[in-house]
Design a protein around this motif. Sequence first.
Motif, short mmCIF file in Angstrom:
data_model
loop_
_atom_site.label_atom_id
_atom_site.label_comp_id
_atom_site.label_asym_id
_atom_site.label_seq_id
_atom_site.Cartn_x
_atom_site.Cartn_y
_atom_site.Cartn_z
N ASN A 129 -10.64 -34.16 -14.20
CA ASN A 129 -11.79 -34.58 -15.00
C ASN A 129 -12.85 -35.31 -14.18
N GLY A 130 -12.59 -35.41 -12.87
CA GLY A 130 -13.54 -36.10 -12.02
C GLY A 130 -13.39 -37.60 -12.00
N LEU A 131 -12.31 -38.12 -12.62
CA LEU A 131 -12.07 -39.56 -12.65
C LEU A 131 -11.31 -39.98 -11.39
N GLU A 132 -11.71 -41.08 -10.79
CA GLU A 132 -11.14 -41.49 -9.52
C GLU A 132 -9.67 -41.87 -9.66
N ILE A 133 -8.87 -41.44 -8.69
CA ILE A 133 -7.45 -41.77 -8.61
C ILE A 133 -7.29 -42.92 -7.63
N GLU A 134 -6.77 -44.04 -8.11
CA GLU A 134 -6.64 -45.22 -7.27
C GLU A 134 -5.47 -45.11 -6.30
N ASP A 135 -4.37 -44.52 -6.76
CA ASP A 135 -3.15 -44.45 -5.95
C ASP A 135 -2.66 -43.01 -5.87
N VAL A 136 -2.86 -42.37 -4.73
CA VAL A 136 -2.44 -40.97 -4.56
C VAL A 136 -0.93 -40.84 -4.63
N SER A 137 -0.20 -41.91 -4.32
CA SER A 137 1.26 -41.86 -4.37
C SER A 137 1.78 -41.62 -5.77
N SER A 138 0.97 -41.91 -6.78
CA SER A 138 1.41 -41.79 -8.17
C SER A 138 1.22 -40.39 -8.72
N VAL A 139 0.60 -39.49 -7.94
CA VAL A 139 0.35 -38.13 -8.41
C VAL A 139 0.80 -37.15 -7.34
N ARG A 140 0.91 -35.89 -7.71
CA ARG A 140 1.21 -34.84 -6.74
C ARG A 140 0.11 -33.77 -6.71
N GLU A 141 -0.91 -33.97 -7.52
CA GLU A 141 -2.04 -33.04 -7.53
C GLU A 141 -3.33 -33.85 -7.61
N PHE A 142 -4.33 -33.46 -6.85
CA PHE A 142 -5.59 -34.20 -6.85
C PHE A 142 -6.74 -33.28 -6.45
N TYR A 143 -7.94 -33.78 -6.68
CA TYR A 143 -9.17 -33.12 -6.24
C TYR A 143 -9.91 -34.08 -5.32
N VAL A 144 -10.83 -33.55 -4.52
CA VAL A 144 -11.62 -34.41 -3.65
C VAL A 144 -13.09 -34.28 -4.02
N SER A 145 -13.79 -35.39 -3.92
CA SER A 145 -15.21 -35.42 -4.26
C SER A 145 -15.99 -35.99 -3.07
N PHE A 146 -17.08 -35.32 -2.70
CA PHE A 146 -17.90 -35.82 -1.59
C PHE A 146 -19.35 -35.33 -1.78
N PRO A 147 -20.33 -36.03 -1.17
CA PRO A 147 -21.74 -35.71 -1.39
C PRO A 147 -22.11 -34.30 -0.93
N THR A 148 -23.07 -33.70 -1.60
CA THR A 148 -23.53 -32.35 -1.25
C THR A 148 -24.32 -32.33 0.05
N SER A 149 -24.59 -33.49 0.62
CA SER A 149 -25.27 -33.54 1.91
C SER A 149 -24.34 -33.13 3.06
N TYR A 150 -23.04 -33.03 2.78
CA TYR A 150 -22.07 -32.58 3.78
C TYR A 150 -21.72 -31.12 3.52
N ASP A 151 -21.63 -30.35 4.61
CA ASP A 151 -21.22 -28.95 4.47
C ASP A 151 -19.82 -28.71 5.05
N TYR A 152 -19.15 -29.81 5.45
CA TYR A 152 -17.79 -29.69 5.97
C TYR A 152 -17.03 -30.97 5.64
N ALA A 153 -15.76 -30.82 5.32
CA ALA A 153 -14.90 -31.98 5.08
C ALA A 153 -13.47 -31.65 5.49
N ASP A 154 -12.86 -32.59 6.18
CA ASP A 154 -11.45 -32.46 6.54
C ASP A 154 -10.65 -33.37 5.62
N VAL A 155 -9.76 -32.75 4.84
CA VAL A 155 -8.92 -33.50 3.92
C VAL A 155 -7.64 -33.89 4.66
N SER A 156 -7.46 -35.18 4.90
CA SER A 156 -6.32 -35.67 5.67
C SER A 156 -5.39 -36.47 4.76
N LEU A 157 -4.15 -35.98 4.64
CA LEU A 157 -3.13 -36.66 3.84
C LEU A 157 -2.17 -37.38 4.78
N LYS A 158 -2.05 -38.69 4.63
CA LYS A 158 -1.08 -39.47 5.40
C LYS A 158 -0.01 -39.99 4.46
#
Length: 331
Positions: free
Chosen positions: A263-292
């Motif tokens: 729904n586009g609502l921010e997730i505070e703790d990624v550890s509490s979920v196993r599925e997520f989306y990423v949001s970033f400004p349209t001024s970027y044409d590349y993004a590296d999604v890094s999970l630690k």
Amino acid sequence: MKKIYKLLILIVIQITLLSYLYFSKKSLEAYNANIKNTSEVSVKGEHLAEIKDNLEVTEVRDLETNKPLDKMYKIGEEKANLYRLYYNKNVELNTGESLRKVADSNSGNINILDVILRKSYPNVSLQEMGVDTAEEAYQAIQLAIWNVEGKTNRRFIGGELTTVDSVREEMKANNTKLFRTASNIVKEMEIYQRDEELLEEENLVDVNLLVEDTNEYILVRDNEYIYGPYKYEVINGILENAEVTLLDENENIIERAKIVDSNGLEIEDVSSVREFYVSFPTSYDYADVSLKANLKIVTPTIYATEENYVFVADTYERAELIRNSSITIEE
């Protein structure tokens, strides 16, 4: 009067539909709540002791049965389970006794011990293991360890006396469920002993960042892309915490990037979920999604007394794993 009847019928139908939808939702929620992620060892792993050079026996529990299954040992502040590695019914420990870590375990089956402990209570439920109590689970694991170690060429004390059936005969025990569970563990471990590749796969520890082939931005909102879904799974580890970072092509953190739900609502703790989306400004044409991800890994450790009696402790070590996935915006 007919109009009143029709109105009543409509009301009944609406109530029925609403009730159906409500209970269907509840049933689905209950179903989802019962789904177990079998790739994870346990939720937090409080029962595991952290590996240290020296650990202290913190509990000795009498199990009110005949030797050699009459004691249950706990070690470390976490009170992790401690098992006798080799069959010797006269070896006993006392509360407060210190044990040292053995660098060379002398166990030819350390990877098998890893699987035994990971596939047993409390890493799986008592019902899944096939016993009724935590004490029975402990005894079944102890029997399996003796049986497995008795078949290695590096044993101290073992041989035919270490088999599950031999111990049962010696004890004149009649707990069918307990000994059947121990025998089932041994049979399963024999499969791994015959197949080294299977054993390596079973002992693999990893975090998979699963990216759907159909991933595409699902929304452009307020000059931001929302991409997903991303899913991740933990294999044979206990997740302590996780974080997701978005980097640009120069490996700089993308400003105003967020981790959100569908729904586009921010997730505070990624550890509490196993599925997520990423949001970033349209001024970027590349993004590296890094999970630690930081994990606890079930890693049995061999400890010894001053008299060189050896035990295996239900311990863990820590690992940090990083996985990446890239997004390229094409005009």
